[in-house]
Write a protein that holds these residues in place. Structure first.
Motif, PDB file in Angstrom:
ATOM      1  N   ASP A 149       4.129   5.625  -5.715  1.00 32.70           N
ATOM      2  CA  ASP A 149       3.933   5.647  -7.169  1.00 32.70           C
ATOM      3  C   ASP A 149       3.019   6.794  -7.574  1.00 32.70           C
ATOM      4  O   ASP A 149       3.277   7.500  -8.560  1.00 32.70           O
ATOM      5  CB  ASP A 149       3.338   4.317  -7.644  1.00 32.70           C
ATOM      6  CG  ASP A 149       4.341   3.184  -7.605  1.00 32.70           C
ATOM      7  OD1 ASP A 149       5.556   3.458  -7.605  1.00 32.70           O
ATOM      8  OD2 ASP A 149       3.911   2.012  -7.556  1.00 32.70           O
ATOM      9  N   LEU A 150       1.928   6.984  -6.819  1.00 31.74           N
ATOM     10  CA  LEU A 150       0.986   8.047  -7.147  1.00 31.74           C
ATOM     11  C   LEU A 150       1.614   9.424  -6.929  1.00 31.74           C
ATOM     12  O   LEU A 150       1.369  10.349  -7.701  1.00 31.74           O
ATOM     13  CB  LEU A 150      -0.280   7.904  -6.301  1.00 31.74           C
ATOM     14  CG  LEU A 150      -1.402   8.916  -6.572  1.00 31.74           C
ATOM     15  CD1 LEU A 150      -1.789   8.918  -8.048  1.00 31.74           C
ATOM     16  CD2 LEU A 150      -2.594   8.631  -5.694  1.00 31.74           C
ATOM     17  N   ALA A 151       2.447   9.565  -5.893  1.00 31.50           N
ATOM     18  CA  ALA A 151       3.137  10.831  -5.660  1.00 31.50           C
ATOM     19  C   ALA A 151       4.062  11.166  -6.824  1.00 31.50           C
ATOM     20  O   ALA A 151       4.130  12.318  -7.286  1.00 31.50           O
ATOM     21  CB  ALA A 151       3.918  10.768  -4.349  1.00 31.50           C
ATOM     22  N   HIS A 164      -1.462  16.287   0.741  1.00 29.73           N
ATOM     23  CA  HIS A 164      -2.067  15.447  -0.298  1.00 29.73           C
ATOM     24  C   HIS A 164      -1.861  13.965   0.003  1.00 29.73           C
ATOM     25  O   HIS A 164      -2.663  13.118  -0.391  1.00 29.73           O
ATOM     26  CB  HIS A 164      -1.456  15.778  -1.659  1.00 29.73           C
ATOM     27  CG  HIS A 164      -1.678  17.197  -2.086  1.00 29.73           C
ATOM     28  ND1 HIS A 164      -0.686  18.146  -2.107  1.00 29.73           N
ATOM     29  CD2 HIS A 164      -2.794  17.840  -2.507  1.00 29.73           C
ATOM     30  CE1 HIS A 164      -1.172  19.297  -2.522  1.00 29.73           C
ATOM     31  NE2 HIS A 164      -2.442  19.133  -2.769  1.00 29.73           N
ATOM     32  N   PHE A 165      -0.749  13.641   0.659  1.00 33.46           N
ATOM     33  CA  PHE A 165      -0.447  12.257   1.001  1.00 33.46           C
ATOM     34  C   PHE A 165      -0.011  12.199   2.467  1.00 33.46           C
ATOM     35  O   PHE A 165       0.826  12.998   2.900  1.00 33.46           O
ATOM     36  CB  PHE A 165       0.699  11.699   0.136  1.00 33.46           C
ATOM     37  CG  PHE A 165       0.358  11.560  -1.318  1.00 33.46           C
ATOM     38  CD1 PHE A 165      -0.042  10.339  -1.835  1.00 33.46           C
ATOM     39  CD2 PHE A 165       0.458  12.648  -2.183  1.00 33.46           C
ATOM     40  CE1 PHE A 165      -0.344  10.208  -3.176  1.00 33.46           C
ATOM     41  CE2 PHE A 165       0.155  12.523  -3.513  1.00 33.46           C
ATOM     42  CZ  PHE A 165      -0.257  11.298  -4.020  1.00 33.46           C
ATOM     43  N   GLY A 186       0.814  -1.215   0.000  1.00 28.26           N
ATOM     44  CA  GLY A 186       0.000   0.000   0.000  1.00 28.26           C
ATOM     45  C   GLY A 186       0.845   1.261   0.000  1.00 28.26           C
ATOM     46  O   GLY A 186       0.520   2.240  -0.681  1.00 28.26           O
ATOM     47  N   LEU A 187       1.919   1.267   0.762  1.00 26.34           N
ATOM     48  CA  LEU A 187       2.812   2.429   0.792  1.00 26.34           C
ATOM     49  C   LEU A 187       3.520   2.610  -0.539  1.00 26.34           C
ATOM     50  O   LEU A 187       3.702   3.746  -1.006  1.00 26.34           O
ATOM     51  CB  LEU A 187       3.844   2.275   1.910  1.00 26.34           C
ATOM     52  CG  LEU A 187       3.414   2.662   3.327  1.00 26.34           C
ATOM     53  CD1 LEU A 187       4.593   2.561   4.275  1.00 26.34           C
ATOM     54  CD2 LEU A 187       2.857   4.067   3.356  1.00 26.34           C
ATOM     55  N   TRP A 213       2.017  12.278  -9.732  1.00 25.42           N
ATOM     56  CA  TRP A 213       1.538  13.650  -9.519  1.00 25.42           C
ATOM     57  C   TRP A 213       2.543  14.645 -10.098  1.00 25.42           C
ATOM     58  O   TRP A 213       2.176  15.562 -10.830  1.00 25.42           O
ATOM     59  CB  TRP A 213       1.332  13.879  -8.023  1.00 25.42           C
ATOM     60  CG  TRP A 213       0.842  15.244  -7.640  1.00 25.42           C
ATOM     61  CD1 TRP A 213       1.468  16.432  -7.872  1.00 25.42           C
ATOM     62  CD2 TRP A 213      -0.378  15.559  -6.962  1.00 25.42           C
ATOM     63  NE1 TRP A 213       0.734  17.475  -7.359  1.00 25.42           N
ATOM     64  CE2 TRP A 213      -0.403  16.967  -6.800  1.00 25.42           C
ATOM     65  CE3 TRP A 213      -1.429  14.805  -6.453  1.00 25.42           C
ATOM     66  CZ2 TRP A 213      -1.442  17.620  -6.158  1.00 25.42           C
ATOM     67  CZ3 TRP A 213      -2.462  15.461  -5.822  1.00 25.42           C
ATOM     68  CH2 TRP A 213      -2.473  16.838  -5.675  1.00 25.42           C
ATOM     69  N   LEU A 253       1.520   9.189   4.715  1.00 24.27           N
ATOM     70  CA  LEU A 253       2.001   7.813   4.668  1.00 24.27           C
ATOM     71  C   LEU A 253       2.482   7.411   6.055  1.00 24.27           C
ATOM     72  O   LEU A 253       3.368   8.065   6.639  1.00 24.27           O
ATOM     73  CB  LEU A 253       3.155   7.672   3.663  1.00 24.27           C
ATOM     74  CG  LEU A 253       2.774   7.542   2.180  1.00 24.27           C
ATOM     75  CD1 LEU A 253       2.108   8.807   1.673  1.00 24.27           C
ATOM     76  CD2 LEU A 253       4.000   7.220   1.335  1.00 24.27           C
ATOM     77  N   LEU A 286       3.658  15.971   1.198  1.00 19.29           N
ATOM     78  CA  LEU A 286       3.598  14.613   1.735  1.00 19.29           C
ATOM     79  C   LEU A 286       4.015  14.632   3.191  1.00 19.29           C
ATOM     80  O   LEU A 286       4.944  15.359   3.575  1.00 19.29           O
ATOM     81  CB  LEU A 286       4.528  13.671   0.975  1.00 19.29           C
ATOM     82  CG  LEU A 286       4.338  13.530  -0.536  1.00 19.29           C
ATOM     83  CD1 LEU A 286       5.351  14.394  -1.271  1.00 19.29           C
ATOM     84  CD2 LEU A 286       4.521  12.074  -0.973  1.00 19.29           C
ATOM     85  N   GLN A 328       2.377   1.854  -3.435  1.00 19.17           N
ATOM     86  CA  GLN A 328       1.403   2.418  -4.368  1.00 19.17           C
ATOM     87  C   GLN A 328       1.232   3.919  -4.156  1.00 19.17           C
ATOM     88  O   GLN A 328       1.094   4.680  -5.115  1.00 19.17           O
ATOM     89  CB  GLN A 328       0.064   1.702  -4.212  1.00 19.17           C
ATOM     90  CG  GLN A 328       0.074   0.251  -4.665  1.00 19.17           C
ATOM     91  CD  GLN A 328      -1.220  -0.468  -4.343  1.00 19.17           C
ATOM     92  OE1 GLN A 328      -2.162   0.127  -3.812  1.00 19.17           O
ATOM     93  NE2 GLN A 328      -1.276  -1.757  -4.646  1.00 19.17           N
ATOM     94  N   GLU A 329       1.254   4.355  -2.895  1.00 18.33           N
ATOM     95  CA  GLU A 329       1.149   5.784  -2.620  1.00 18.33           C
ATOM     96  C   GLU A 329       2.368   6.539  -3.138  1.00 18.33           C
ATOM     97  O   GLU A 329       2.245   7.645  -3.676  1.00 18.33           O
ATOM     98  CB  GLU A 329       0.991   6.017  -1.120  1.00 18.33           C
ATOM     99  CG  GLU A 329      -0.378   5.640  -0.574  1.00 18.33           C
ATOM    100  CD  GLU A 329      -1.462   6.555  -1.124  1.00 18.33           C
ATOM    101  OE1 GLU A 329      -1.601   7.687  -0.652  1.00 18.33           O
ATOM    102  OE2 GLU A 329      -2.178   6.121  -2.060  1.00 18.33           O
TER     103      GLU A 329
END
Length: 512
Positions: free
Chosen positions: A267-269, A416-417, A261-262, A272, A419, A297, A264-265
């Motif tokens: 990756d999304l950052a 925005h994130f 899960g981390l 962005w 973690l 973040l 993936q976050e």
């Protein structure tokens, strides 16, 4: 005829080719008319002023260094065949007014426009004699100055000057500048777009980056994307100063062990930052968001769980510098100094695209308190300023904390994130133990790490320290690294951190 030697003692006559590398000789420069650069609304504004310059007000060109103020002023005057006599209003000049008057006499003799450069190193009181000196010269005049001085200088003018502001070019404009300044085929369209999106440069900074990258190539060859990006980072972070330290980026995605899960976050950052131009500009989302278009973040977790390492991996994947902010140098007991330091940091990071990493951020981004004295009031003002800068910042800001509950709630809402870095599980700990042993290290062929990974719930940072201690123990014994050395290193690390061990654990770590 007769007066030409007098002029050459003070000024240098430059042709069109000299515009890219003007140098002061004496107190001013004389620029011969060159080809007009008829670019957009800025040139149109200067052209309108030039059409009535003989009888009109002075012109103030407001913008950062490298924004193209003098270049466009030259272009607007060149269209009418005028020259420019340039001088500087310097803070260390003994007789600024006299120097300006001498430059004005040269401008009068040449039938030229007088251009005066002002820098933000000049104190407010140093403008008292500026406007009288300009009026005495009797020549059409242009002033170039940074935004911080605009209102101060404008307020002292006897007549309202014409004002033209220079903003940082939009991404599309920067891409066009890169295309104009680079040789054909130097970079691909995608690479040129990446340079424009990544670095919020003024035109002058883009030109310097191209020159520096070209000079760094063997025999002055055509620069490539890597040399241009390196030049941009050097130029953009030059003003970062001692308040931040550039972190190395030795780790790749395969080196970091985190839950799926981390990952993936992260990756999304990264997505962005890579796609912010498409989303905000091409798809029009910037019209929906006046603030908060940068990436913020928050990395929370116990020490050694991989927060700094994750920031290093993210910066490496994006091709950006990572600067860890030295809070001891940022925070000041003097009113206004902390904000000044933070402003310089955010401004430099904005230009260079560098990622700002605030470690142990709860020290600086802590909760606001009830105001009981002037110190509390000022501390709350600092937090308010930080909120403002984070919202205005268009780059990436990473905060890490061991105590997320100590952060001000207003900051939490604006990330925005968020973690949360947990302590690694047994399977993850085994991967970290294995990954910390380099392939080139002298080690025993078979090392059973199952017991260490299963029985000792420690962080990745503690595993790293244990392996490093084991390596030095083995090197001193002139032996390959074995399980016995790893156990001794782990025992040392646990005792060093004050961990309580029972007799069974102590015996297990004694080794053979």
């Amino acid at each position: 005829g007769q007066s030409q030697p007098r002029v050459s003692r003070h000024v240098r006559i430059l042709g069109d080719a000299g515009l890219a590398d003007r140098r002061k000789e004496g107190s001013w420069l004389f620029l011969r008319p060159g080809p007009a650069l008829r670019d957009g609304a800025l040139f149109a504004a200067l052209d309108r002023w030039a059409s009535q310059a003989e009888d009109g007000p002075p012109l103030m060109l407001v913008g950062a260094a490298g924004a193209g103020r003098a270049t466009l002023a030259h272009a607007a005057c060149a269209r009418r065949g005028w020259s420019l006599v340039e001088t500087a209003w310097e803070p260390d000049q003994v007789d600024r007014a006299g120097s300006l008057a001498a430059a004005a006499r040269e401008a009068c003799w040449q039938g030229a426009v007088l251009l005066v450069r002002l820098t933000d190193r000049v104190r407010n009181a140093d403008y008292a004699d500026l406007w009288p000196a300009l009026a005495a010269g009797g020549r059409p005049s242009i002033l170039t100055l940074p935004p911080a001085l605009a209102e101060t200088v404008r307020a002292g003018a006897p007549v309202e000057p014409a004002v033209v502001g220079f903003q940082i070019p939009a991404v599309g404009e920067r891409e066009a500048l890169w295309q104009r300044l680079l040789p054909a085929g130097a970079v691909t369209d995608a690479e040129r777009s990446a340079l424009a999106s990544r670095y919020d440069f003024q035109p002058g900074a883009i030109a310097r980056a191209v020159r520096r990258a070209t000079a760094g190539r063997e025999s002055g060859g055509t620069p490539d994307f890597e040399s241009l990006a390196r030049a941009c980072r050097e130029i953009g972070t030059a003003a970062m100063g001692p308040t931040a330290q550039r972190l190395t980026q030795p780790y790749t995605r395969t080196d970091i062990v985190l839950p799926p899960g981390l990952m993936q976050e992260l990756d999304l950052a990264a997505a962005w930052m890579r796609n912010r131009r498409r989303v905000f500009e091409d798809w029009g989302f910037e019209r929906r968001l006046a603030l908060g278009r940068g990436l913020t973040l928050l990395f929370a977790g116990e020490p050694g769980t991989g927060k700094t390492m994750a920031a290093q991996v993210l910066a490496r994947e994006l091709g950006l510098d990572l600067f860890r902010v030295d809070l001891s140098r940022v925070m000041s007991k003097y009113i206004g100094e902390t904000e000044k330091h933070l402003s310089a940091l955010f401004d430099s990071a904005q230009v260079s695209g560098a990622i700002l990493f605030f470690d142990e951020a709860d020290v600086l981004f802590g909760k606001r308190t009830e105001v009981k004295d002037a110190h509390d009031r000022y501390a709350n003002l600092e937090i308010g300023y930080l909120l403002q800068r984070m919202e205005e910042h268009l780059g990436t800001t990473v905060l890490s904390t061991n105590r997320i509950g100590d952060l001000d709630e207003a900051f939490i809402r604006r990330f925005h994130f968020i973690l949360d870095f947990p302590m690694p599980e047994a399977a993850e700990r085994r991967r970290i133990w294995e990954g910390m042993l380099p392939g080139m290290a002298d080690k025993e062929k078979e090392i059973d790490l199952e017991e260490l990974a299963r029985d000792y719930e420690i962080s990745g940072g503690e595993i790293r320290n244990s392996v490093l201690s084991a390596a030095f123990i083995a090197a001193e014994e002139s032996r390959p690294i074995g399980l016995r050395h790893l156990k001794r290193g782990l025992r040392r690390e646990l005792l060093k951190t004050g961990r309580v061990l029972d007799r069974r654990q102590l015996q297990a770590l004694e080794g053979d």
